[in-house]
Design a protein around this motif. Structure first.
Motif, PDB file in Angstrom:
ATOM      1  N   GLY A 109       0.896  -1.123  -0.127  1.00  0.00           N
ATOM      2  CA  GLY A 109      -0.063   0.047  -0.006  1.00  0.00           C
ATOM      3  C   GLY A 109       0.803   1.311  -0.125  1.00  0.00           C
ATOM      4  N   SER A 110       1.698   1.340   0.788  1.00  0.00           N
ATOM      5  CA  SER A 110       2.613   2.484   0.701  1.00  0.00           C
ATOM      6  C   SER A 110       3.461   2.407  -0.431  1.00  0.00           C
ATOM      7  N   LEU A 111       3.949   1.609  -1.352  1.00  0.00           N
ATOM      8  CA  LEU A 111       4.568   1.611  -2.487  1.00  0.00           C
ATOM      9  C   LEU A 111       3.533   2.138  -3.642  1.00  0.00           C
ATOM     10  N   ALA A 112       2.104   1.752  -3.585  1.00  0.00           N
ATOM     11  CA  ALA A 112       1.291   2.105  -4.309  1.00  0.00           C
ATOM     12  C   ALA A 112       0.904   3.600  -4.047  1.00  0.00           C
ATOM     13  N   ALA A 113       0.953   4.186  -3.092  1.00  0.00           N
ATOM     14  CA  ALA A 113       1.027   5.615  -2.822  1.00  0.00           C
ATOM     15  C   ALA A 113       1.939   6.519  -3.353  1.00  0.00           C
ATOM     16  N   VAL A 114       3.247   5.955  -3.178  1.00  0.00           N
ATOM     17  CA  VAL A 114       4.568   6.535  -3.703  1.00  0.00           C
ATOM     18  C   VAL A 114       4.274   6.573  -5.195  1.00  0.00           C
ATOM     19  N   ALA A 115       3.885   5.436  -5.830  1.00  0.00           N
ATOM     20  CA  ALA A 115       3.604   5.318  -7.244  1.00  0.00           C
ATOM     21  C   ALA A 115       2.702   6.280  -7.761  1.00  0.00           C
ATOM     22  N   MET A 116       1.596   6.506  -6.922  1.00  0.00           N
ATOM     23  CA  MET A 116       0.474   7.455  -7.277  1.00  0.00           C
ATOM     24  C   MET A 116       1.185   8.933  -7.201  1.00  0.00           C
ATOM     25  N   LEU A 117       1.989   9.145  -6.236  1.00  0.00           N
ATOM     26  CA  LEU A 117       2.640  10.563  -6.287  1.00  0.00           C
ATOM     27  C   LEU A 117       3.291  10.675  -7.431  1.00  0.00           C
ATOM     28  N   CYS A 118       4.165   9.749  -7.836  1.00  0.00           N
ATOM     29  CA  CYS A 118       4.958   9.783  -8.943  1.00  0.00           C
ATOM     30  C   CYS A 118       4.160   9.958 -10.259  1.00  0.00           C
ATOM     31  N   ALA A 119       3.147   9.326 -10.636  1.00  0.00           N
ATOM     32  CA  ALA A 119       2.178   9.448 -11.748  1.00  0.00           C
ATOM     33  C   ALA A 119       1.759  11.034 -11.595  1.00  0.00           C
ATOM     34  N   ALA A 120       1.200  11.457 -10.391  1.00  0.00           N
ATOM     35  CA  ALA A 120       0.588  12.912 -10.299  1.00  0.00           C
ATOM     36  C   ALA A 120       1.858  13.881 -10.592  1.00  0.00           C
ATOM     37  N   GLY A 121       3.067  13.555 -10.034  1.00  0.00           N
ATOM     38  CA  GLY A 121       4.105  14.419 -10.789  1.00  0.00           C
ATOM     39  C   GLY A 121       4.468  14.591 -12.022  1.00  0.00           C
ATOM     40  N   ILE A 122       4.580  13.405 -12.680  1.00  0.00           N
ATOM     41  CA  ILE A 122       4.838  13.214 -13.988  1.00  0.00           C
ATOM     42  C   ILE A 122       3.491  14.160 -14.844  1.00  0.00           C
ATOM     43  N   ALA A 123       2.137  13.827 -14.299  1.00  0.00           N
ATOM     44  CA  ALA A 123       1.166  14.376 -14.986  1.00  0.00           C
ATOM     45  C   ALA A 123       0.918  15.862 -14.999  1.00  0.00           C
ATOM     46  N   ASN A 124       1.860  16.316 -13.795  1.00  0.00           N
ATOM     47  CA  ASN A 124       1.631  17.638 -13.570  1.00  0.00           C
ATOM     48  C   ASN A 124       2.212  18.696 -14.755  1.00  0.00           C
ATOM     49  N   ARG A 125       2.974  18.078 -15.520  1.00  0.00           N
ATOM     50  CA  ARG A 125       3.740  18.818 -16.804  1.00  0.00           C
ATOM     51  C   ARG A 125       2.256  19.344 -17.783  1.00  0.00           C
ATOM     52  N   TRP A 126       1.095  18.476 -17.554  1.00  0.00           N
ATOM     53  CA  TRP A 126      -0.133  18.790 -18.412  1.00  0.00           C
ATOM     54  C   TRP A 126      -1.343  19.212 -17.692  1.00  0.00           C
ATOM     55  N   ILE A 127      -1.656  18.631 -16.407  1.00  0.00           N
ATOM     56  CA  ILE A 127      -2.672  18.960 -15.483  1.00  0.00           C
ATOM     57  C   ILE A 127      -2.531  18.739 -14.154  1.00  0.00           C
ATOM     58  N   LYS A 128      -3.103  19.647 -13.452  1.00  0.00           N
ATOM     59  CA  LYS A 128      -2.915  19.755 -11.911  1.00  0.00           C
ATOM     60  C   LYS A 128      -3.729  18.934 -11.365  1.00  0.00           C
ATOM     61  N   LEU A 129      -3.695  17.438 -11.164  1.00  0.00           N
ATOM     62  CA  LEU A 129      -4.605  16.622 -10.561  1.00  0.00           C
ATOM     63  C   LEU A 129      -4.703  17.105  -9.174  1.00  0.00           C
ATOM     64  N   SER A 130      -5.972  16.801  -8.593  1.00  0.00           N
ATOM     65  CA  SER A 130      -6.581  17.176  -7.463  1.00  0.00           C
ATOM     66  C   SER A 130      -5.803  15.868  -6.366  1.00  0.00           C
ATOM     67  N   LEU A 131      -4.900  15.964  -5.436  1.00  0.00           N
ATOM     68  CA  LEU A 131      -4.351  15.359  -4.755  1.00  0.00           C
ATOM     69  C   LEU A 131      -5.451  14.914  -3.597  1.00  0.00           C
ATOM     70  N   HIS A 132      -6.476  15.769  -3.217  1.00  0.00           N
ATOM     71  CA  HIS A 132      -7.431  15.774  -2.206  1.00  0.00           C
ATOM     72  C   HIS A 132      -8.351  14.357  -2.880  1.00  0.00           C
ATOM     73  N   MET A 133      -8.651  14.598  -4.230  1.00  0.00           N
ATOM     74  CA  MET A 133      -9.531  13.734  -4.722  1.00  0.00           C
ATOM     75  C   MET A 133      -8.826  12.190  -4.821  1.00  0.00           C
ATOM     76  N   ALA A 134      -7.568  12.509  -5.142  1.00  0.00           N
ATOM     77  CA  ALA A 134      -6.808  11.261  -5.437  1.00  0.00           C
ATOM     78  C   ALA A 134      -6.470  10.482  -4.059  1.00  0.00           C
ATOM     79  N   SER A 135      -6.192  11.136  -3.053  1.00  0.00           N
ATOM     80  CA  SER A 135      -6.051  10.575  -1.557  1.00  0.00           C
ATOM     81  C   SER A 135      -7.286   9.864  -1.137  1.00  0.00           C
ATOM     82  N   LEU A 136      -8.240  10.440  -1.370  1.00  0.00           N
ATOM     83  CA  LEU A 136      -9.709   9.817  -0.958  1.00  0.00           C
ATOM     84  C   LEU A 136     -10.124   8.663  -1.758  1.00  0.00           C
ATOM     85  N   ALA A 137      -9.918   8.884  -2.997  1.00  0.00           N
ATOM     86  CA  ALA A 137     -10.300   7.698  -3.932  1.00  0.00           C
ATOM     87  C   ALA A 137      -9.362   6.768  -3.447  1.00  0.00           C
ATOM     88  N   PHE A 138      -8.169   6.863  -3.357  1.00  0.00           N
ATOM     89  CA  PHE A 138      -7.050   5.767  -2.984  1.00  0.00           C
ATOM     90  C   PHE A 138      -7.454   4.930  -1.668  1.00  0.00           C
TER      91      PHE A 138
END
Length: 194
Positions: A109-138
């Protein structure tokens, strides 16, 4: 999006929802519930580790805001987020190590959360994904096998939190929906791997 007047009652309610369902609060609750269900002996270690992790990131956030480098404590502008992602990844890696790395019951689970942050960081070049929404959905998906009712409640709160993030003009609809998708996908990783 234009900011809503802070004196508006709906805006204040949206802010309260955003604070109560902040990623820090969501991940603290998730970490503690996961420890309680998977390895009760690790509960104290989990509490200390997640407390330190949140304190480090929150201290950084407050410093950036007070120094005038950030517009809000939410890192609302896309260009404010790269440093936040780097710090969050380093802290999450430290938390994973503190909990025992691969030997930890919550390692996947911890590594999945790290991977999610990596994906959000990469996507940030194009879109500012909501970390509020991502964390609650996760958390909602990750909790389903651990405590079904808590997972269902978390998932049912997603529309309210989405409304709050839109009402506060912190995100666009695409950023809110994208955050949900991100969280659902990475929250399912531990389920698929077990």
């Amino acid at each position: 999006m234009s900011a809503q007047p802070e004196s508006n009652g709906c805006w204040r309610f949206a802010r309260a929802v955003s604070v109560l369902l902040h990623p820090f609060a969501v991940f603290v609750a998730l970490a503690l519930l996961a420890a309680l269900r998977l390895d009760p002996a690790s509960l104290a270690r989990t509490a200390v580790g997640i407390g330190i992790a949140v304190a480090i990131v929150w201290g950084f956030v407050l410093q950036r805001r007070r120094a005038g480098h950030w517009q809000t404590v939410d890192a609302s502008r896309r260009q404010e987020r790269p440093l936040l992602y780097l710090l969050a990844l380093a802290v999450a890696g430290g938390y994973w190590w503190w909990m025992g790395g691969r030997a930890s019951a919550t390692s996947t689970g911890s590594l999945a959360a790290v991977a999610m942050l990596c994906a959000a960081g990469i996507a940030n070049r194009w879109i500012k994904l909501s970390l509020h929404m991502a964390s609650l959905a996760f958390a909602g998906v990750a909790l389903l096998p651990l405590w079904r009712d808590a997972g269902v409640v978390a998932l049912m709160l997603l529309p309210l939190l989405g409304w709050a993030r839109l009402r506060m003009a912190r995100h666009t609809l695409a950023e809110v929906v994208g955050g949900v998708v991100l969280g659902l996908v990475f929250g399912a990783v531990p389920l698929v791997l077990h």
